[in-house]
Enzyme design. Structure first.
Site, PDB file in Angstrom:
ATOM      1  N   CYS A 101      68.832  19.670  21.331  1.00 25.95           N
ATOM      2  CA  CYS A 101      67.611  20.787  21.293  1.00 25.95           C
ATOM      3  C   CYS A 101      66.369  20.140  21.124  1.00 25.95           C
ATOM      4  O   CYS A 101      65.284  20.541  21.646  1.00 25.95           O
ATOM      5  CB  CYS A 101      67.984  21.662  20.005  1.00 25.95           C
ATOM      6  SG  CYS A 101      69.674  22.782  20.318  1.00 25.95           S
ATOM      7  N   ASP A 121      58.603  42.640  36.993  1.00 25.66           N
ATOM      8  CA  ASP A 121      59.232  44.055  36.468  1.00 25.66           C
ATOM      9  C   ASP A 121      60.051  44.432  35.542  1.00 25.66           C
ATOM     10  O   ASP A 121      60.790  45.360  35.328  1.00 25.66           O
ATOM     11  CB  ASP A 121      59.858  44.766  38.010  1.00 25.66           C
ATOM     12  CG  ASP A 121      61.135  43.598  38.371  1.00 25.66           C
ATOM     13  OD1 ASP A 121      61.167  42.479  37.656  1.00 25.66           O
ATOM     14  OD2 ASP A 121      61.506  44.029  39.446  1.00 25.66           O
TER      15      ASP A 121
END
Length: 250
Positions: A66, A157
């Site tokens: 990570c 959108d």
């Protein structure tokens, strides 16, 4: 070329706005949420605000893979931002943990980066459940599931355009994430094309590097009228479906 009658409108009808079982799928309106982050409170739909967005989860702070992923993502931030892409990452750790861990992320990149995007805290797993990000095979000290390495690319959108899940043992390639952003934005601007495998490094052997395929919904009549210079790849079946067009001319 966005007004080709047999273009993306026909293709888009395959993707409903909402799923019937509550599972987030391509084309769905993504769930909204409010969360605390390393940059303060974030209201997700409001934050997207008509832009492209990436939600990028990681299993846990203070873990090796990570750390490299957030560092590499930081190196790509300016490029993604220049493409109009908002970027946020998430794990189940609290904000205080994120903030302390980011000092390690920056140091591991030899202090050549800044973290200019918010890291979301989701200790209750509420957001992770909404997005289906929890990996039952990895758990914290209390036995609660952690997030997988998920990538969600969301259009202006607020609909899901792409999702990829990686296991905890495999770090993500930021060049690939940037590539798929380019591909998605290309097809959004020109709603008649789909990018081939390995695009934009495709079909160089026939002089069509970076070209894209016309969608199967584009009729032969529209292909002839709007794309007279398209390359039609011959195949044994004789079916004329491999139709390449130069994206520079769209």
């Amino acid at each position: 070329m966005t007004n080709v009658p047999s273009g993306m409108d026909a293709y888009a009808r395959m993707y409903p706005e909402m799923s019937s079982d509550g599972v987030l799928r391509l084309g769905n309106l993504v769930p909204d949420f409010t969360a605390q982050t390393t940059q303060g409170e974030l209201h997700w739909h409001e934050w997207i605000d008509g832009k492209w967005a990436i939600l990028f989860s990681h299993p846990a702070d203070f873990t090796p893979v990570c750390t490299t992923e957030i560092g590499r993502l930081a190196l790509k931030y300016k490029e993604l931002h220049s493409k109009g892409v908002q970027l946020a990452t998430l794990s189940c750790d609290p904000v205080e943990s994120h903030t302390k861990w980011l000092e390690d992320v920056v140091a591991h990149c030899e202090n050549n980066i800044t973290i200019d995007f918010p890291i979301i805290a989701d200790p209750t797993r509420e957001i992770s459940v909404k997005y289906g990000m929890l990996d039952p095979t990895i758990r914290d000290r209390e036995g609660l599931p952690l997030t997988c390495r998920a990538v969600f690319i969301i259009g202006p959108d607020k609909k899901l355009k792409l999702s990829i899940n990686y296991p905890a043992s495999v770090g993500r390639n930021m060049d690939e994430i940037t590539r798929v952003v380019d591909a998605l934005q290309l097809s959004a601007r020109h709603s008649v094309v789909a990018t081939p495998a390995n695009w934009p490094n495709n079909h160089e052997n026939i002089g069509a590097k970076g070209w894209a395929f016309l969608l199967p919904t584009v009729t032969p009549e529209d292909a002839a009228a709007f794309f007279p210079d398209a390359k039609h790849c011959k195949v044994p079946s004789g079916v004329d479906y491999l139709r390449l067009t130069d994206t520079a001319n769209l």
